[in-house]
Motif scaffolding. Structure first.
Motif, PDB file in Angstrom:
ATOM      1  N   THR A  85       1.770  -5.417  -8.174  1.00  0.00           N
ATOM      2  CA  THR A  85       1.183  -4.261  -7.499  1.00  0.00           C
ATOM      3  C   THR A  85       0.035  -3.666  -8.298  1.00  0.00           C
ATOM      4  N   GLY A  86       0.232  -3.534  -9.608  1.00  0.00           N
ATOM      5  CA  GLY A  86      -0.796  -2.925 -10.444  1.00  0.00           C
ATOM      6  C   GLY A  86      -2.105  -3.682 -10.409  1.00  0.00           C
ATOM      7  N   ARG A  87      -2.029  -4.996 -10.489  1.00  0.00           N
ATOM      8  CA  ARG A  87      -3.247  -5.802 -10.468  1.00  0.00           C
ATOM      9  C   ARG A  87      -3.961  -5.688  -9.126  1.00  0.00           C
ATOM     10  N   LEU A  88      -3.175  -5.615  -8.047  1.00  0.00           N
ATOM     11  CA  LEU A  88      -3.793  -5.458  -6.738  1.00  0.00           C
ATOM     12  C   LEU A  88      -4.466  -4.103  -6.617  1.00  0.00           C
ATOM     13  N   PRO A 110       6.872  -2.381   5.800  1.00  0.00           N
ATOM     14  CA  PRO A 110       7.291  -0.983   5.640  1.00  0.00           C
ATOM     15  C   PRO A 110       6.213  -0.145   4.947  1.00  0.00           C
ATOM     16  N   ALA A 111       6.182   1.132   5.274  1.00  0.00           N
ATOM     17  CA  ALA A 111       5.091   1.998   4.817  1.00  0.00           C
ATOM     18  C   ALA A 111       4.997   2.085   3.307  1.00  0.00           C
ATOM     19  N   ASN A 112       6.136   2.031   2.588  1.00  0.00           N
ATOM     20  CA  ASN A 112       6.076   2.156   1.130  1.00  0.00           C
ATOM     21  C   ASN A 112       5.577   0.890   0.452  1.00  0.00           C
ATOM     22  N   LEU A 113       5.364  -0.191   1.240  1.00  0.00           N
ATOM     23  CA  LEU A 113       4.915  -1.461   0.685  1.00  0.00           C
ATOM     24  C   LEU A 113       3.492  -1.811   1.119  1.00  0.00           C
ATOM     25  N   LEU A 123       2.862  -8.863   0.738  1.00  0.00           N
ATOM     26  CA  LEU A 123       3.141 -10.044   1.550  1.00  0.00           C
ATOM     27  C   LEU A 123       4.504 -10.646   1.250  1.00  0.00           C
ATOM     28  N   SER A 124       4.989 -10.486   0.022  1.00  0.00           N
ATOM     29  CA  SER A 124       6.334 -10.918  -0.338  1.00  0.00           C
ATOM     30  C   SER A 124       6.813 -10.066  -1.498  1.00  0.00           C
ATOM     31  N   VAL A 257      11.239  -3.492  -6.678  1.00  0.00           N
ATOM     32  CA  VAL A 257      10.527  -4.708  -6.297  1.00  0.00           C
ATOM     33  C   VAL A 257       9.080  -4.635  -6.755  1.00  0.00           C
ATOM     34  N   ASN A 258       8.564  -5.767  -7.169  1.00  0.00           N
ATOM     35  CA  ASN A 258       7.131  -5.951  -7.328  1.00  0.00           C
ATOM     36  C   ASN A 258       6.691  -6.846  -6.182  1.00  0.00           C
ATOM     37  N   ILE A 259       5.423  -7.138  -6.077  1.00  0.00           N
ATOM     38  CA  ILE A 259       4.952  -7.826  -4.877  1.00  0.00           C
ATOM     39  C   ILE A 259       3.963  -8.934  -5.199  1.00  0.00           C
ATOM     40  N   SER A 260       3.791  -9.832  -4.249  1.00  0.00           N
ATOM     41  CA  SER A 260       2.526 -10.529  -4.090  1.00  0.00           C
ATOM     42  C   SER A 260       1.864  -9.851  -2.896  1.00  0.00           C
TER      43      SER A 260
END
Length: 343
Positions: A85-88, A110-113, A123-124, A257-260
């Motif tokens: 998330t931070g890099r994005l 979802p709105a928080n993502l 996306l994941s 959770v972290n994300i791609s």
């Protein structure tokens, strides 16, 4: 890809168009991504097969913002895809994205993502979980419990400065405040069985070796380990552990959770196709591919999970907006150094 890794723009026939090249056609989209090629290519191939839109891909290990700064308004990038998330949000805050108003994206994620302004979208998901000796009973475990003295000399974790961990610690700050998080970090350090180092899979390795009993790591690595070749080291590591999804005790929190994720580039020459790609990536087909091929958790509710991931049980995702978590990254990193977590 070699040219991309060196920070040079490859010719259009080998990837994304060079800056200032001929106008883009309606049948292509240019993707800049920091994700491993093997993890995203099946998704891109499926998108092209369904839509006929060619995906020109530039793989970048790092230097994404520097690349975009150098290319300026003539950048050929349409979609920017990163892990963490931070890099994005670094890319967003640097001004290299544009807002997208898509009913498909807004209904699937979802709105928080996702960004409230449509600047970025998860996306994941990569849930930060507990690996534990398979014989332990850890029902009702919380992240705060890692500081309990009963775990003294029994915890393994990678460097506290790794983005996976600073993201978790930033969420702890958002839930419990800076002072409580500093105290928690100091207590967790006191419970370590070894220096905070290595990678997430090393936690499973060291549980098998009897060095520690529990540790913090990403869940998707367990899918890789438990599906590794029978008799291999990684299969043995995966078979030695269970996965427990902790939650934050405070604020009725869930699992971190972290994300791609991805965003549409500010000067995207193929904006419409960029939106189509993002919308495809949150559809049932692509979300199922994320789940089966990468062992990541789908961002879209209701998508079937890989059997190994499904075996971890139901996940309650922490409801904190990811942007609120990311705002604490710098402080989290400072606290890691302050308590000497990696020393």
């Amino acid at each position: 890809m070699l040219l991309a890794a060196c920070g040079k723009t490859p010719p259009a026939t080998a990837g994304a168009q060079a800056a200032g090249a001929a106008p883009a056609t309606a049948g292509e989209v240019n993707l800049y991504t920091t994700r491993e090629p093997g993890l995203v290519q099946p998704l891109l191939d499926a998108f092209t097969a369904q839509t006929g839109i060619k995906v020109n891909t530039v793989m970048l290990r790092d230097g994404l913002t520097e690349r975009l700064a150098a290319e300026g308004e003539r950048s050929p990038a349409d979609v920017l895809m990163t892990v963490d998330t931070g890099r994005l949000l670094d890319v967003v805050e640097a001004g290299y994205t544009q807002p997208i108003d898509s009913a498909v994206l807004n209904s699937a994620i979802p709105a928080n993502l996702r960004s409230a302004e449509g600047q970025w979208f998860a996306l994941s998901l990569r849930d930060r979980v507990v690996y534990a000796d398979k014989d332990l009973d850890l029902s009702g475990f919380t992240y705060e419990d890692l500081a309990d003295e009963k775990w003294k000399g029994r915890v393994c974790i990678r460097s506290g400065q790794h983005p996976y961990n600073t993201s978790l610690f930033a969420a702890m700050i958002a839930h419990n405040g800076a002072q409580a998080t500093e105290n928690w970090l100091a207590a967790v350090k006191g419970n370590l069985a070894r220096k905070a180092a290595g990678g997430d899979r090393d936690v499973a390795r060291d549980i098998l070796a009897g060095i520690c009993d529990i540790g913090i790591a990403n869940a998707y690595y367990v899918g890789r380990m438990k599906n590794a070749e029978p008799g291999s080291e990684q299969r043995a590591w995966g078979d030695a552990i269970q996965v427990v999804r902790p939650v934050f005790a405070a604020d009725n929190g869930g699992t971190h959770v972290n994300i791609s994720g991805a965003a549409v580039a500010r000067h995207a020459p193929n904006r419409d196709n960029a939106v189509k790609l993002l919308e495809y990536l949150v559809g049932d087909e692509a979300q199922s591919l994320y789940a089966r091929a990468n062992y990541e958790y789908p961002v879209k509710p209701g998508v079937a999970l890989d059997p190994v991931v499904a075996s971890f049980g139901e996940m309650t995702i922490d409801p904190l907006p990811l942007a609120q978590v990311v705002a604490n990254r710098k402080l989290a990193s400072e606290l890691v150094d302050k308590v000497g977590f990696d020393n």
